[in-house]
Write a protein that holds these residues in place. Structure first.
Motif, PDB file in Angstrom:
ATOM      1  N   TYR A   1       8.014   4.249  13.711  1.00 46.16           N
ATOM      2  CA  TYR A   1       7.772   3.028  12.292  1.00 46.16           C
ATOM      3  C   TYR A   1       6.942   3.136  11.312  1.00 46.16           C
ATOM      4  O   TYR A   1       7.742   2.999   9.625  1.00 46.16           O
TER       5      TYR A   1
ATOM      6  N   TRP B   1      10.230   4.253   8.839  1.00 45.08           N
ATOM      7  CA  TRP B   1      10.490   3.719   8.578  1.00 45.08           C
ATOM      8  C   TRP B   1       9.743   2.612   7.445  1.00 45.08           C
ATOM      9  O   TRP B   1      10.686   2.278   6.136  1.00 45.08           O
ATOM     10  N   TRP B   2       8.569   2.577   7.971  1.00 38.96           N
ATOM     11  CA  TRP B   2       7.607   1.900   6.995  1.00 38.96           C
ATOM     12  C   TRP B   2       8.067   1.943   5.505  1.00 38.96           C
ATOM     13  O   TRP B   2       8.008   1.550   4.667  1.00 38.96           O
TER      14      TRP B   2
ATOM     15  N   ASP C   1      10.851   1.611   3.549  1.00 40.39           N
ATOM     16  CA  ASP C   1      11.598   0.950   3.270  1.00 40.39           C
ATOM     17  C   ASP C   1      10.392  -0.326   2.564  1.00 40.39           C
ATOM     18  O   ASP C   1       9.828  -1.207   2.558  1.00 40.39           O
TER      19      ASP C   1
END
Length: 335
Positions: A54, A57-58, A61
């Protein structure tokens, strides 16, 4: 003082309404902290890979909250928001059409304690915003701080919330196709410290950034007044100059968020708690104020449009106040 408990015979419909509001208050006050705790906790368990993936991804993004966000229609249309709407209830009142060929900035007033009216009207479809304004897509601005919290950032973006920074608003308003409505609670966290029943204090006199933004993009300004927003909670007395108000102001400047000491009712009793009172909210969306596109507006041009905006907001309040049980001798106080 005797405690007034909710009767055991309370209909299921009302219990579901209360449950919907409980999850919303929890989401507003504690979900971000819970998400952060879960993210850190997983790092020290056999599920550490979840947080690691995550985190990657964080990072990849990270610009999305300032680039239109990532709304999810199933979240905005979730049945829980309709139960929450009926708890108060909340109504969205249209006074004029918004042309989907153009972009708009909606100034929301007053902020209230937890901006319940703004959330339900513009971050969900509980009051049928897109049916009332076909072709329009609302984006509500929220403090950038909250988009730095893992998991929580994805949840709030799903409702149409975006980061409250210049880049974010610019990204939305520069669309040549139109149909975008940026919603700004103009008074912000500072105005929340004056939110209490019977208060009509609007923090607007020196708030001109949204006007400059409108001029730079030629976006029409739309005043919005939410009758009943300040009636949802009582707040501990904090007059300006008091030690409590000074402390709250220092914390607001340090953290970016205000900490009003509010209270209303509980889940199973009506005397004390953090749930809002069951009081109606009528959010009236005014008529658009045409704004000329000026790439580099002068202070004089900004002041001119700002004055018009204040006048139109005042007219909107005066026109509708008696319909929603506001005494005729009450007027907006701009500070």
């Amino acid at each position: 003082m005797s405690i007034k408990f909710a009767p055991l015979s309370t209909p299921l419909e009302r219990r579901l309404q209360t449950a919907a509001v409980v999850q919303w208050v929890y989401s507003f006050l504690a979900l971000a902290q819970t998400c952060l705790a879960i993210f850190v906790f997983l790092l020290f368990t056999r599920f550490w890979l979840v947080s690691l993936l995550y985190g990657i991804w964080w990072f990849l993004d990270r610009e999305t909250p300032s680039a239109g966000g990532r709304r999810r229609h199933f979240v905005r249309n979730c049945v829980v928001w309709r139960y929450m709407r009926n708890y108060f209830p909340v109504s969205l009142i249209k006074t004029a059409d918004l042309d989907p060929r153009h972009n708009y900035i909606l100034g929301f007033h007053p902020h209230g304690v937890l901006v319940a009216g703004a959330f339900l009207n513009f971050c969900t479809e509980a009051t049928n915003f897109q049916a009332l304004y076909p072709g329009m897509t609302p984006y509500m601005l929220m403090l950038p701080l909250w988009f730095r919290v893992p998991f929580f950032r994805d949840y709030i973006m799903a409702g149409g919330l975006v980061s409250a920074d210049k880049e974010s608003a610019t990204y939305i308003l520069r669309s040549n196709e139109g149909g975008n409505a940026v919603v700004i609670a103009v008074g912000g966290a500072e105005e929340a410290l004056d939110a209490r029943p019977g208060a009509f204090t609007i923090l607007l006199k020196n708030r001109k950034g949204f006007v400059k933004l409108a001029l730079k993009h030629g976006a029409s300004l739309v005043p919005v007044f939410s009758f009943g927003e300040n009636e949802l909670f009582d707040q501990v007395e904090n007059p300006k100059g008091s030690w409590l108000r000074r402390t709250q102001e220092k914390l607001r400047k340090l953290m970016g968020v205000s900490l009003p000491l509010f209270h209303a009712r509980g889940v199973f009793q009506y005397n004390f708690g953090l749930l809002p009172y069951r009081r109606p909210i009528y959010t009236v969306v005014g008529k658009p104020i045409k704004v000329e596109h000026i790439q580099n507006p002068t202070e004089k041009e900004i002041d001119h449009i700002h004055k018009i905006y204040m006048e139109e907001l005042s007219k909107l309040f005066e026109e509708y106040k008696t319909r929603y049980n506001i005494p005729a001798d009450k007027h907006l106080e701009f500070v």
